[in-house]
Design a protein around this motif. Structure first.
Motif, PDB file in Angstrom:
ATOM      1  N   PRO A  73     -14.156   4.963   5.795  1.00 25.47           N
ATOM      2  CA  PRO A  73     -14.658   3.978   4.892  1.00 25.47           C
ATOM      3  C   PRO A  73     -13.976   4.601   3.392  1.00 25.47           C
ATOM      4  O   PRO A  73     -13.428   3.893   2.602  1.00 25.47           O
ATOM      5  N   LEU A  74     -14.225   5.845   3.098  1.00 27.67           N
ATOM      6  CA  LEU A  74     -13.592   6.382   1.809  1.00 27.67           C
ATOM      7  C   LEU A  74     -12.035   6.326   1.658  1.00 27.67           C
ATOM      8  O   LEU A  74     -11.454   5.922   0.627  1.00 27.67           O
ATOM      9  N   THR A  75     -11.483   6.572   2.882  1.00 30.77           N
ATOM     10  CA  THR A  75     -10.045   6.756   2.915  1.00 30.77           C
ATOM     11  C   THR A  75      -9.506   5.110   2.547  1.00 30.77           C
ATOM     12  O   THR A  75      -8.452   4.912   1.646  1.00 30.77           O
ATOM     13  N   PHE A  76     -10.160   4.362   3.302  1.00 26.90           N
ATOM     14  CA  PHE A  76      -9.748   2.897   3.257  1.00 26.90           C
ATOM     15  C   PHE A  76     -10.050   2.313   1.635  1.00 26.90           C
ATOM     16  O   PHE A  76      -9.181   1.611   1.015  1.00 26.90           O
ATOM     17  N   LEU A  77     -11.076   2.734   1.016  1.00 24.28           N
ATOM     18  CA  LEU A  77     -11.433   2.355  -0.215  1.00 24.28           C
ATOM     19  C   LEU A  77     -10.391   2.895  -1.334  1.00 24.28           C
ATOM     20  O   LEU A  77      -9.850   2.229  -2.107  1.00 24.28           O
ATOM     21  N   GLN A  78     -10.203   4.309  -1.013  1.00 25.03           N
ATOM     22  CA  GLN A  78      -9.029   5.019  -1.887  1.00 25.03           C
ATOM     23  C   GLN A  78      -7.889   4.274  -1.810  1.00 25.03           C
ATOM     24  O   GLN A  78      -7.179   3.890  -2.992  1.00 25.03           O
ATOM     25  N   ARG A  79      -7.245   3.607  -0.547  1.00 20.95           N
ATOM     26  CA  ARG A  79      -5.844   3.233  -0.637  1.00 20.95           C
ATOM     27  C   ARG A  79      -6.050   1.812  -1.197  1.00 20.95           C
ATOM     28  O   ARG A  79      -5.152   1.154  -1.622  1.00 20.95           O
ATOM     29  N   SER A  80      -7.117   1.132  -0.921  1.00 23.93           N
ATOM     30  CA  SER A  80      -7.242  -0.450  -1.325  1.00 23.93           C
ATOM     31  C   SER A  80      -7.329  -0.374  -3.042  1.00 23.93           C
ATOM     32  O   SER A  80      -6.580  -0.872  -3.664  1.00 23.93           O
ATOM     33  N   LEU A  81      -8.129   0.585  -3.637  1.00 24.26           N
ATOM     34  CA  LEU A  81      -8.032   0.740  -5.273  1.00 24.26           C
ATOM     35  C   LEU A  81      -6.567   1.117  -5.751  1.00 24.26           C
ATOM     36  O   LEU A  81      -6.148   0.831  -6.737  1.00 24.26           O
ATOM     37  N   GLU A  82      -6.226   2.157  -5.003  1.00 30.24           N
ATOM     38  CA  GLU A  82      -4.800   2.623  -5.444  1.00 30.24           C
ATOM     39  C   GLU A  82      -3.501   1.629  -5.219  1.00 30.24           C
ATOM     40  O   GLU A  82      -2.893   1.566  -6.431  1.00 30.24           O
ATOM     41  N   LYS A  83      -3.746   0.690  -4.212  1.00 29.89           N
ATOM     42  CA  LYS A  83      -2.743  -0.360  -4.148  1.00 29.89           C
ATOM     43  C   LYS A  83      -3.052  -1.342  -5.104  1.00 29.89           C
ATOM     44  O   LYS A  83      -2.007  -1.822  -5.960  1.00 29.89           O
TER      45      LYS A  83
END
Length: 215
Positions: free
Chosen positions: A199-209
């Motif tokens: 979930p942290l990885t998905f959050l990181q990619r979502s915010l970064e995008k």
């Protein structure tokens, strides 16, 4: 699967403690790390020196020594009584905040100097300028390293198992005492850590995008 069902209570309790350590330590380290970053870029030399000294000392100290201090030395000071779990949260927060400080400071340095000068021209104080203009932009640019630091914090919680805290890192010793299959048990521990990190990885990619488009 049979091992998981047999020791389901142990896994639930241990990972519950791991999540509690992570949640409280993440909040504490983010707050303290941001304050330290503000001290590191402060125009007041005393604040800059204090922030630099803290970061230099803590970053070069092994995490196990920080835990050792709060487990064995801190109680002798008789300042405020902490149980093992509370001591682990404080140790993890103090240790991780030094790394978060440097991540946030690097983000602050990416904000054009002209914006700080324009803020001062408008009459904003140093704190107002950081809080309203610089930090919001800095946080956007440091999402990947910030989330990576939090993932490292999640894995560092296992160190607390060596200091009488019954988190996921303590599962190994319990299974060993009861003669369970260690390879299967540790494989489940690794699997659940991957589940927690995803979930942290998905959050990181979502915010970064999202924020890379906004910029």
């Amino acid at each position: 699967m049979s091992l998981l069902s047999t020791y389901s209570g142990l896994f639930l309790s241990a990972f519950g403690t791991t999540l509690k350590l992570f949640a409280f330590s993440a909040v504490g380290s983010l707050l303290l790390g941001t304050i330290l970053a503000m001290m590191r870029v402060s125009p007041v030399p005393v604040f800059r020196a204090a922030g630099t000294t803290y970061v230099t000392l803590v970053r070069n100290t092994p995490l196990t020594l920080v835990f050792f201090f709060f487990t064995f030395a801190y109680p002798l000071l008789k300042i405020l009584q902490l149980n093992y779990e509370q001591g682990a949260i404080v140790a993890l927060s103090l240790y991780t905040s030094a790394f978060i400080c440097e991540v946030v400071r690097s983000g602050i340095n990416t904000v054009p100097v002209g914006q700080a000068e324009a803020s001062r021209a408008l009459g904003l104080t140093f704190t107002q300028m950081l809080g309203s203009v610089v930090l919001p932009q800095a946080m956007r640019s440091v999402v990947p390293p910030l989330v990576s630091t939090l993932i490292a914090l999640l894995k560092n919680t296992t160190v607390s198992a060596g200091f009488s805290v019954g988190d996921a890192g303590a599962i190994q010793s319990t299974l060993n005492e009861q003669g369970a299959d260690m390879l299967v048990g540790l494989s489940w521990v690794a699997f659940f850590f991957v589940v927690l990190v995803l979930p942290l990885t998905f959050l990181q990619r979502s915010l970064e995008k999202r924020w890379s488009v906004a910029r």
